[in-house]
Design a protein around this motif. Structure first.
Motif, PDB file in Angstrom:
ATOM      1  N   UNK A 166       0.834  -1.203   0.000  1.00 43.24           N
ATOM      2  CA  UNK A 166       0.000   0.000   0.000  1.00 43.24           C
ATOM      3  C   UNK A 166       0.865   1.249   0.000  1.00 43.24           C
ATOM      4  N   UNK A 167       0.328   2.319  -0.596  1.00 45.42           N
ATOM      5  CA  UNK A 167       0.933   3.634  -0.460  1.00 45.42           C
ATOM      6  C   UNK A 167       0.471   4.271   0.836  1.00 45.42           C
ATOM      7  N   UNK A 168       0.900   5.486   1.087  1.00 44.79           N
ATOM      8  CA  UNK A 168       0.497   6.173   2.313  1.00 44.79           C
ATOM      9  C   UNK A 168      -0.925   6.713   2.161  1.00 44.79           C
ATOM     10  N   UNK A 169      -1.683   6.646   3.248  1.00 52.81           N
ATOM     11  CA  UNK A 169      -3.006   7.250   3.271  1.00 52.81           C
ATOM     12  C   UNK A 169      -4.102   6.495   2.555  1.00 52.81           C
ATOM     13  N   UNK A 170      -3.958   5.183   2.388  1.00 51.12           N
ATOM     14  CA  UNK A 170      -5.012   4.407   1.718  1.00 51.12           C
ATOM     15  C   UNK A 170      -5.690   3.406   2.663  1.00 51.12           C
ATOM     16  N   UNK A 171      -5.485   3.570   3.972  1.00 50.76           N
ATOM     17  CA  UNK A 171      -6.195   2.730   4.937  1.00 50.76           C
ATOM     18  C   UNK A 171      -5.431   1.516   5.405  1.00 50.76           C
ATOM     19  N   UNK A 172      -4.102   1.522   5.262  1.00 51.90           N
ATOM     20  CA  UNK A 172      -3.304   0.364   5.656  1.00 51.90           C
ATOM     21  C   UNK A 172      -3.387   0.105   7.158  1.00 51.90           C
ATOM     22  N   UNK A 173      -3.199   1.133   7.978  1.00 49.73           N
ATOM     23  CA  UNK A 173      -3.220   0.957   9.434  1.00 49.73           C
ATOM     24  C   UNK A 173      -4.600   0.512   9.913  1.00 49.73           C
ATOM     25  N   UNK A 174      -5.639   1.063   9.308  1.00 58.52           N
ATOM     26  CA  UNK A 174      -6.999   0.661   9.688  1.00 58.52           C
ATOM     27  C   UNK A 174      -7.250  -0.799   9.350  1.00 58.52           C
ATOM     28  N   UNK A 330       8.791 -14.510  -1.421  1.00 61.32           N
ATOM     29  CA  UNK A 330       8.922 -15.418  -0.269  1.00 61.32           C
ATOM     30  C   UNK A 330       7.615 -15.580   0.504  1.00 61.32           C
ATOM     31  N   UNK A 331       6.521 -15.010  -0.025  1.00 56.59           N
ATOM     32  CA  UNK A 331       5.250 -15.052   0.695  1.00 56.59           C
ATOM     33  C   UNK A 331       4.234 -15.978   0.034  1.00 56.59           C
ATOM     34  N   UNK A 332       3.138 -16.211   0.771  1.00 54.27           N
ATOM     35  CA  UNK A 332       2.066 -17.097   0.296  1.00 54.27           C
ATOM     36  C   UNK A 332       0.880 -16.299  -0.227  1.00 54.27           C
ATOM     37  N   UNK A 333       1.136 -15.100  -0.712  1.00 55.26           N
ATOM     38  CA  UNK A 333       0.077 -14.282  -1.263  1.00 55.26           C
ATOM     39  C   UNK A 333       0.340 -12.816  -1.008  1.00 55.26           C
ATOM     40  N   UNK A 334      -0.343 -11.953  -1.740  1.00 52.66           N
ATOM     41  CA  UNK A 334      -0.170 -10.519  -1.546  1.00 52.66           C
ATOM     42  C   UNK A 334      -1.499  -9.798  -1.756  1.00 52.66           C
ATOM     43  N   UNK A 335      -1.706  -8.775  -0.927  1.00 55.15           N
ATOM     44  CA  UNK A 335      -2.899  -7.937  -0.974  1.00 55.15           C
ATOM     45  C   UNK A 335      -2.463  -6.547  -1.396  1.00 55.15           C
ATOM     46  N   UNK A 336      -3.096  -6.005  -2.423  1.00 55.05           N
ATOM     47  CA  UNK A 336      -2.725  -4.686  -2.948  1.00 55.05           C
ATOM     48  C   UNK A 336      -3.836  -3.695  -2.626  1.00 55.05           C
ATOM     49  N   UNK A 337      -3.486  -2.619  -1.929  1.00 58.80           N
ATOM     50  CA  UNK A 337      -4.425  -1.525  -1.684  1.00 58.80           C
ATOM     51  C   UNK A 337      -4.197  -0.456  -2.746  1.00 58.80           C
ATOM     52  N   UNK A 338      -5.288   0.064  -3.306  1.00 57.84           N
ATOM     53  CA  UNK A 338      -5.198   0.995  -4.433  1.00 57.84           C
ATOM     54  C   UNK A 338      -5.730   2.367  -4.045  1.00 57.84           C
ATOM     55  N   UNK A 339      -4.973   3.403  -4.379  1.00 54.33           N
ATOM     56  CA  UNK A 339      -5.358   4.759  -4.011  1.00 54.33           C
ATOM     57  C   UNK A 339      -6.658   5.197  -4.700  1.00 54.33           C
ATOM     58  N   UNK A 340      -6.840   4.815  -5.963  1.00 52.61           N
ATOM     59  CA  UNK A 340      -8.059   5.206  -6.677  1.00 52.61           C
ATOM     60  C   UNK A 340      -9.296   4.608  -6.028  1.00 52.61           C
TER      61      UNK A 340
END
Length: 452
Positions: A166-174, A330-340
């Motif tokens: 995720x980029x900054x400000x797209x709800x990662x911490x939440x 090295x991971x078992x999957x990835x989640x992408x958060x999108x700014x748009x």
């Protein structure tokens, strides 16, 4: 109880160090201080203190040669002069304990919430080896998360390791807080690496809250801490997770973020003489990421598992930047958060089409996998035709697949935002309903067939 208290007292007394090695400053270069007279007895990782007139400066040994010990200081070595006295100490004993649940600590195991903290009786290394690969269990059962998108399209299973990009400000911490409160686990361990000091209290009290802290241990190294401590933050959190895993608990490990861990590693590695020639990172960055991630995952037959989520800060959604690229492998999957997606008010702002859970297809049955495939197909069809649809160039009836995607697109996007405790079966029922855009009687027969 009294015996246990005396055991803790005994352990505390044994940690006292009555005799210290002492050296003298022989040079200063940037943030590194060179110390003589202790070359034969110093070890990489030892701590040191330089006492000046108005303050104490702390550092850590990052490099040794035949002539000097190299200390990376926690801050600029302003005021340090040749001949200053340097006192060396050993690294503090790190011994997690069940009483740490509900607490906020630093990477050395010291409390950050103003209350006394009891250390355990068993010391753990910061950089342990992972369980033997041939003896580890396979990934386990699907976990309830409280989030519809993870209960269906992107399942998380016991022992899985997921990257959150995720980029900054797209709800990662939440989203991290939602996972901490919703994922079915016995203990949650959260590492806040390089977090802003103001945000730490906000995360603990407002984002995570009392409910989330009931089963959580937070390890924090704020952005003003030394690179050694910021890097150690991720190691300490992993060591705590290993402690509870070995006691048979199911552990959720959340590290926010691996990017800051790698930036801290770069500072330490460069201070130790390593060249940063891998697109700005030293060659040891990849092995450091792999060593950290491999410690999470399924445990041995008589232990629990560590299910891990590693967040990555990606500038401009660049999934090819060095840390993101190394971590994906090295991971078992990835989640992408999108700014748009975030800008149109959809949270969590997950780009399902760019996200993958390698727990599938094993984590779902045949009907569920078919439904997941159909939902992704609808989202993909709409995405490919979005420009024509939004510009008014598409004519209804031209393509049945596009018609079906239009019919269910709003309902699918609404489904991706659902947060509740209904469970996986209820969420799959909601997904089926979303794919037909509402009650079946309101949808033409050909669209019902397309939705399955």
């Amino acid at each position: 109880m009294i015996k246990n208290m005396f055991d803790h007292m005994k352990m505390t007394v044994s940690d006292l160090q009555p005799v210290h090695k002492v050296g003298r400053v022989t040079g200063v270069a940037g943030g590194t201080v060179l110390v003589g007279n202790v070359v034969d007895s110093a070890r990489v990782g030892d701590r040191a203190v330089i006492t000046l007139d108005d303050r104490q400066m702390r550092g850590e040994v990052v490099k040794l040669d035949q002539h000097a010990v190299y200390l990376l200081m926690a801050g600029e070595p302003e005021g340090v002069s040749i001949g200053d006295r340097v006192v060396f100490t050993k690294r503090p004993r790190f011994a997690p304990d069940r009483s740490w649940i509900g607490r906020v600590i630093d990477p050395d195991g010291n409390p950050m919430d103003g209350r006394p903290l009891l250390h355990g009786l068993e010391e753990r290394g910061m950089r342990c080896n992972p369980p033997a690969a041939h003896a580890r269990r396979a990934m386990g059962a699907r976990l309830e998360t409280g989030l519809a998108v993870f209960n269906t399209l992107l399942p998380i299973v016991q022992g899985q390791r997921i990257g959150l990009f995720a980029g900054s400000g797209v709800g990662k911490s939440t989203l991290i807080a939602d996972l901490a409160k919703g994922v079915a686990a016995d203990v949650i361990v959260i590492a806040l690496v390089g977090e802003r000091g103001r945000e730490l209290r906000h995360f603990v009290e407002e984002v995570l809250g009392e409910e989330g802290m009931k089963r959580a241990v937070i390890v924090a190294a704020t952005s003003d801490r030394s690179p050694q401590m910021r890097r150690q933050c991720a190691w300490a959190a992993t060591a705590i997770a290993e402690h509870f895993r070995d006691q048979g608990d199911q552990v959720l490990l959340l590290i926010d973020s691996i990017t800051r861990f790698c930036e801290a590693h770069r500072e330490v590695a460069v201070a130790g003489g390593e060249a940063a020639n891998l697109r700005g990172y030293p060659a040891s960055t990849g092995p450091a990421i792999a060593a950290l991630c491999e410690r999470a995952g399924p445990g041995l037959p008589d232990t629990g598992d560590i299910t891990a989520v590693f967040s990555v800060l990606v500038a401009g959604s660049d999934m090819e930047e060095p840390v993101a690229d190394m971590l994906r492998g090295v991971l078992d999957g990835h989640i992408v958060l999108d700014r748009q997606i975030a800008e149109r008010g959809q949270f969590p702002a997950i780009d399902v089409l760019r996200s993958v859970s390698r727990a599938l297809p094993a984590a779902a049955n045949d009907k569920e996998n078919e439904m997941i495939g159909q939902a992704r197909a609808h989202l993909g069809t709409y995405d490919r035709a979005a420009l024509m649809i939004q510009s008014g160039l598409y004519t209804a009836g031209s393509d049945k697949e596009v018609d079906a995607a239009i019919q269910c697109n709003a309902a699918l996007n609404a489904f991706l935002t659902i947060k509740d405790k209904r469970g996986t079966l209820a969420h799959f029922a909601k997904l089926r309903q979303a794919m037909i855009g509402g009650p079946k009687r309101m949808v033409p027969e050909d669209l019902q067939k397309t939705a399955g």
